[in-house]
Each structure stands twice: as C-alpha cells, then as structure tokens.
Write a protein that holds these residues in place. Sequence first.
Motif, PDB file in Angstrom:
ATOM      1  N   GLU A   1      -4.467  -4.809   7.409  1.00 32.74           N
ATOM      2  CA  GLU A   1      -3.264  -3.945   7.225  1.00 32.74           C
ATOM      3  C   GLU A   1      -2.108  -4.191   8.138  1.00 32.74           C
ATOM      4  OE1 GLU A   1      -2.166   0.785   6.101  1.00 32.74           O
ATOM      5  OE2 GLU A   1      -4.459  -0.109   5.599  1.00 32.74           O
TER       6      GLU A   1
ATOM      7  N   GLU B   1      -1.043  -4.918   2.649  1.00 33.06           N
ATOM      8  CA  GLU B   1      -2.471  -5.390   2.802  1.00 33.06           C
ATOM      9  C   GLU B   1      -2.242  -6.870   2.856  1.00 33.06           C
ATOM     10  OE1 GLU B   1      -6.585  -5.814   0.561  1.00 33.06           O
ATOM     11  OE2 GLU B   1      -5.078  -4.511  -0.180  1.00 33.06           O
TER      12      GLU B   1
ATOM     13  N   LEU C   1       0.757  -1.377  -0.172  1.00 34.09           N
ATOM     14  CA  LEU C   1       0.071  -0.095  -0.077  1.00 34.09           C
ATOM     15  C   LEU C   1       0.844   1.284  -0.117  1.00 34.09           C
ATOM     16  CD1 LEU C   1      -2.600  -1.232   2.583  1.00 34.09           C
ATOM     17  CD2 LEU C   1      -2.737  -1.300   0.358  1.00 34.09           C
TER      18      LEU C   1
ATOM     19  N   GLY D   1       2.290   0.676   3.877  1.00 33.36           N
ATOM     20  CA  GLY D   1       1.778  -0.621   4.710  1.00 33.36           C
ATOM     21  C   GLY D   1       1.729  -1.771   3.899  1.00 33.36           C
TER      22      GLY D   1
END
Length: 420
Positions: free
Chosen positions: A225, A220, A209, A218
């Motif tokens: 997350e 997923e 992400l 981050g």
Amino acid sequence: MNYVIVGNGVSAIGAIEGIRSRDRDGRILVISDEQVPTYGRPLISYYLADKIKLETLPFRTEEFYRDNGVDMKLGARVVVVNPAERTLELQDGEVVKYDKLLLATGGSPLQPKIPGIEGKGIHNFTTVAHAESLREIVDKVKRVAVIGAGLIALKAAEGFAEKGIEVSIIVRSRIMRAYFDETAGDMIVSHLERNGLHFYQGAETKAILRNEDGSVRGVETDRGEVPADVVVIAAGVRPNMGLAIAGGIETGAGVRVDDFMCTSDSNIFAAGDVAEAKDMLTGEYTVRPIWPNAYTQGRYAGQNMAGANAPYSGGLSMNSVTYYGLPTISVGNSEENEATGHEVAVHLDRENSVYRKLVFKDDVLVGCVLIGDIDAAGFYTSFIKNGFQLDEEGKKRLMDGDPSPSLWPEEFIEAMLNNP
C-alpha cells in the motif's frame, strides 16, 4: 475567407500565424471549451507550486489576438461538425459557418479502470483548470500519489513536492520510456529521489483505497500500500477525435492528415495532439503529442488553409525538461540499439550526472539522449533533422561531444548564408 479553429492550444497559435502569413483579411474564429486563451501547459506545475502567477501563463498576449483580427468564443463546446454544410453546432445551439476548418482539439487524460477511481480525491493534471482545483487543496494534504510514468506525472509530482508535500510516483514499468532508455531513466529517478520524491517502479496499481467517509486513504499495488490523501492520474492522453469520427472524417490513432495537414475532407484540417501526421525520420504517420510539433503542424495547416500548398516535412520525437536543476533532452530515435541494426555510442559519467547516447543508422545520426550536459543539443538536433551523412572522422567527433557546424555540408552552409 472564413476560417474557424476548434481548440486553443499551441497549434491554434501556429495556425493563426500561418493564416495571417498568407491572408491578412479573412475572418478567424477560435472556439475553445476552456475559459482562458492559449497558455503554456508545461508551466502549470510551476503555477501549482506558486512559482509563477496566473497572468504569466498565456502563450500570447491579448494584443496578439487583436492585432491578428481573431475573434474568440471561450467556454464554448462544439458538439457537431457538418462537413456537407460546412457548419459547426455549439452546445448552446448556435450554428457557425466555415470555409476552412482546423480541428486542434488536443487530447484528454486516460482514466484507467481501477477499482475505487470514481469519487473525490482523484485528479488529472493537463489543464489550468486542473491546476486550479489542485491549488485549492494543496495546502490541506500531506501525501500525494501520482499514477503514471510520463512527463505529466513527473511535472505533477514536482509541483506538489515544491510545496513540501510527500509525493510517491507509481510506475508500471519505468519513467519516460518513450524518450529515455533505462540508463537515462535511472539517472533521472536517482536525481529526483535525492530531491525527496519516492518511486515505485515496476508496480502494478490494484485499487484506490478509501476511508469510510469516501476520502482517499492510499493506493494498493502489488508491492504493498502507498499512503496518500490525493491521487493524480497521469496514465496518458487520448486524442479527442469525437467530432471527426461523428463527421465522417477518416481516423486511426488520431485524425489522419496528408502532407498538407488536410484530412479526408478537403475543407477540414487537423493539427496538434489530435493529428496523425508524418514523422520526419521514419516517414510513418503517427501521433506525437509534443509542443514543437503541435505548433509547426498548426502553422503549416494555417498556411495551407489559406492556399499555400506547402508540404509539412514531418514531426520529430523530442523531449526537453529540467528536473530540479538536472537538464535532459531526447531527440529522434533514441531508443534504438545494436539489435535493430543501429550503431550506438555512449558516454556515461554517473559521478557528475552526465550521459550522452548517440544513435547512428547508415552513417547518419538519427537519435540522441543528453543528460546533465546539453549545451550541444541544438547542434546534435541539426544533424538529426537534416540527415547529414558522416564519415568516420565526423562520427568520431560527434561521439567525442563535438557536433561542430564545420561538419555540415558546404551546400547547407551556403544556403544558410544566402537565406539568413
């Protein structure tokens, strides 16, 4: 004799020493696309964590190369191997001749096809160059996600955690499954979690992400997350077989070699993480990317390049690492169980973080896992490597944690005494 070694890992060191044990005068040239001589790759996590200096990384001193008459071309990439002409072509156009060639080209990190993986904030962790790039950002990030389950993943995580950074490890199945069973893996995870690492085991990575500016936000997963400023991809290593394939050398999972570390071309040898070589216990030919095997393969290759005709007895699956003070070791076929026709003996003391698993096949010890108490690891390994037959009393003593040398066959002890 003109010896050329492509690659500069530990197998190259073994090859240099193997050649010089037979030939003191032949020319040895090492060509590596890295900018530095051979170094201890397992140490780069300590370098990342500022526990050791760059100058302590080399596996051999500069004097080693000078004393062994080794020439080096660092930062040089081989692009073509021409077996018919016995030549190599470098990226800058230079042509190098050889009489005997060793392919010690190692492996490269796998890059899984994950949406968002292309772009800044994504790193690997297998070379000192990777460690250098991470050192440049280590004091600027707060959260790191590591995708992977093997040694590289855990060492990368350790390097960041030692700097006080929040680290999450995303594991599709479970950690170190090639070496440790579920019990051992759970003990290591529990120990690492007590030291501040976060694990997402059994989690499937869906995407990387990113923020609007392209920076990492981050990862997923199918479990939600995982926040991160940086992602380290440690999803395995693929043997670097490109030169061999283009040169018409036979390959499989790696570059295929015979018992003398020779490829399908009689003037070309292979060793280390790129070689598909003999396994000591199974007799099968496989890629075992671990340091002791790489060095030994390189040494046998070097001896045989110099005319020794010495058969390689085979590699052994082995892993020995200490995680935050918890020593661990796995040797041989440690994953086998009763369902595969093996006899298994287990000692488990969770309170003191001690685990011992022994695997027997036809009264021979073929594998062991030791967590916490590893003092007898060398003795267990000797039983595995030498395939000693054990009677019931001998097996019981091993199961009780007493792999005494007094259980070795008399002829083996006599041979050791006569050949110190």
